[in-house]
Design an enzyme around this catalytic site. Structure first.
Site: not given
Lengths: 280, 280, 280, 280
Positions: B223-225
């Site tokens: 996530l968000d990476e």
């Protein structure tokens, strides 16, 4: 292996990239950077190709490329990795000179400063502290022709490839502009075409703009109208006096000028009529 | 003449540009745009070449290019000028959807919106006013697997090439992320890697940062990476509440997402491990 | 408690803040926001004070403040929290209208849109989809006086406090400019004072600037010379055609205009001669 | 007349501005600048008022203001126009020192540099060329306590009001951080909270961000977590190596640090818990 850069422009037609890459492949060159811009408005292709080769002698390559260039109607230049020699002209404000000296000393400017010329004595200490010869050439209306000849002599003496007007506050004669054409960069302290001429920060204050900026451009006889290489801007507001606009604007001047000098030094700037193609 | 785009990456070595340009020259193709990036850290070359040719059928070109590709160990793709079909996912905030619809309707988005999926009903009117089918797929912990399967069915039904999470506030399962790998773009409302996870504007307020931003990235299971395609920022100050940060931040979200979708649609984004090469 | 805003300007001298704060203290008002600008160039003080009070009726406060104002030679205005009524004028480009509608609908614009006037029919669907009356007032050289009278009638009919020219491509007559003085905002699609007049993106392309921008300003009879409220800029490069400059420039137009309307609506903009003081 | 600045914070309630302006009016002071921020999240008012008065002796004013302050529960400080004395700490990178020296020498920094401390000898020439005493305090794990004591002695010896860590690459002990609390500013070479700790430009490269930045913050025992005073950012792209990110990032470091030092020197920065209120 040696490093070379080919820049060219020619009318757009099929086969150009192929012809260039074949030429370089036959040299055994390895392309390390390649950029091109197909100007559909002018129907012209601009290209910059950097390469490494066993032999990248600019003169030899220039001769060997002649047939290809003729076939496509190319205007072209081979450059080797020699760092251009830069003569800086200043008046009393030292922020751009100070900035260029630091970038040069710390290795982030791909060019060599060789001398500083000024119509005032104020910045002699800054230049000399950096080990740069400082040449004082006073100018007034009467002495201008002689002063400009003196400048050209200094340019020749120091074998300068580029003249940088780093807040040099004298208008150059048309003749001098023409002689330095393509190898002189000026920083103007406004976001052109706004606020040409004198005291642009005062003009900006009077007009109440919400950003000020700076413009690095090639010097032409048409004052503040030369091809723009780079511009930088910064937000300002109603509270700032002309002097405060100048203070924050100076940071944009130094940044825009340093970029323009770097890009010019790396053969990244090409002229397209009155505009520039900048392959940064 | 038809328009095609070749994107490729391969280990760096001499002759690549020459091989590609020869291939295109033999096709009678005219190169209209060419960009390359020699990643000296990874020793990999990335290239994007747009061209016009009498026949630019992607399948045919793919087959004909096989030998060249094998010789240089290239990973490559030919694309024709077809506009990708885009399915947009939203929750309750409509600013990104609203922005994408306008760019699509006025012709500045090189892609076609085909449907809107949401876990809420709020944005149905906006979608339907734009003539877009709106599919409501509610999600809760229990229904998530079924909801995600339903989403995949919708993606297939509308033959969507790209899924855009335009402030869709549900975490996708790892499995769904993997299935959509490389064809799903998310907008995160912070300047990553700062302020991952929930309520980033509140986090930004608490930390007292002086700019907020937004990040458009490919969706990955982490996530968000995911690989970042574009980021935009805007200056803020101490006076702004979290809600006011969100208000100005939304403008950066819409801008960053619209650029990311455009660049993806034009095959301008390539993956280099966890990073992107964006030939804009 | 009610919300009020006092804006004033007067010659600089000691005691002004004290006089204002005493007046508000005697009212039992609580100051929630206070900004002032001491223009030392013009020797004028500008002040904006927002407050809450049991009674913030603008008319009453205006009368009660008269003595204080006379003592200090103040020009002043009390406003209550009423949202101004905004009439929008457009021609064919809808990006600014679209943007303002969204901010209005989602509550981030502290003003109410009340009608859309246009010299073309193109944007009727956008206006009507938002529930806004759309008034088509065609204009040509012969009909201009009648058309402008019709516009004034519409302004009156809808009790509009502010007229926003959101890419309205007709020059207003001097007389109309004067009648709307201080209550009409225009967005010009260049970073003024650069590229006044027609086709600024084409002018910007021809000049080869490295940023384009937009300027929101009060309308005056002197075209593109009105006091600037806000400007936004975006970096561009040589590859962009005039049309592509226009595409990215539109985002700056919408942003600059939305901010200008917001600040005007909140009584944050004051005139200082030809410049603005913006207490944002 | 003398110049003074009053900064204060207190719980929000009616009458504060009135009480302050009455106090200053009774002094015969003329308010030249006044800013306030009503933090509705924390219910706290922050205020900065600059004034001129016949007598602006900070000590006298502090005593005379005591009653008012007690009544409103104010934390407050009177400052006169004395320029703070700044000690700069560096390691090997000189860009921030170079920039601060120039601003100091040309009068655009409202503070006086008094000495340079470094754990390396590299920047001695730069400091001494500017006429600044250079104190070499080498540090290793064993000598750290002694080195920090030596630093405190130097701070005292030069009567430094502010310590600026201008790319000083040693972590300070908790104890030293506490002793310097509120009077030490660090520049971190990333846009915090992204990329804390070592080699942030390498981290930024690995993550593939599209802007890099710099953060000027007060030093606290919690590394890279101190209250942020200013941040600056610059756009980057995939082509830039970590070294090239560092080169462009350095310009943001120098800018952010110079602004933070200026604002601190002018008493424009107030602490609100972990955040700053900056009245610039």
């Amino acid at each position: 292996p040696h490093v070379g850069v080919l820049t060219l422009s020619c009318p757009q037609r099929p086969g150009i990239v192929h012809a260039v890459s074949r030429f370089l492949a036959e040299l055994g060159a390895d392309i390390t950077e390649h950029q091109q811009f197909d100007d559909r408005v002018e129907n012209t292709l601009f290209m910059r190709t950097a390469f490494t080769a066993q032999d990248a002698d600019a003169e030899t390559l220039t001769r060997r490329f002649e047939d290809t260039a003729r076939e496509f109607g190319m205007t072209y230049t081979f450059s080797d990795a020699t760092r251009p020699r830069v003569l800086i002209m200043v008046s009393k404000f030292g922020h751009c000179l100070h900035d260029l000296i630091f970038r040069w000393q710390t290795g982030s400017l791909p060019a060599d400063l060789v001398a500083v010329v000024s119509n005032h004595e104020d910045l002699r200490p800054m230049a000399e502290a950096a080990g740069l010869p400082f040449v004082h050439i006073p100018v007034d209306a009467a002495s201008k022709p002689a002063a400009e000849q003196r400048l050209l002599d200094v340019v020749e003496q120091f074998e300068a490839d580029l003249v940088v007007l780093a807040r040099y506050m004298q208008v150059l004669s048309d003749d001098l502009c023409n002689r330095l054409s393509g190898r002189a960069i000026n920083i103007h302290h406004s976001f052109l075409p706004g606020f040409k001429g004198a005291r642009p920060y005062h003009q900006a204050h009077a007009r109440g703009v919400k950003h000020v900026g700076a413009t690095a451009h090639y010097v032409t006889a048409d004052l503040d109208e030369g091809p723009i290489i780079e511009q930088e801007v910064v937000r300002v507001d109603h509270r700032m006096t002309p002097e405060e606009l100048a203070t924050v604007g100076r940071d944009t001047e130094a940044l825009a000028l340093a970029r323009a000098v770097r890009w010019h030094a790396e053969n990244r700037v090409m002229l397209s009529g009155h505009r520039t193609v900048v392959f940064h």
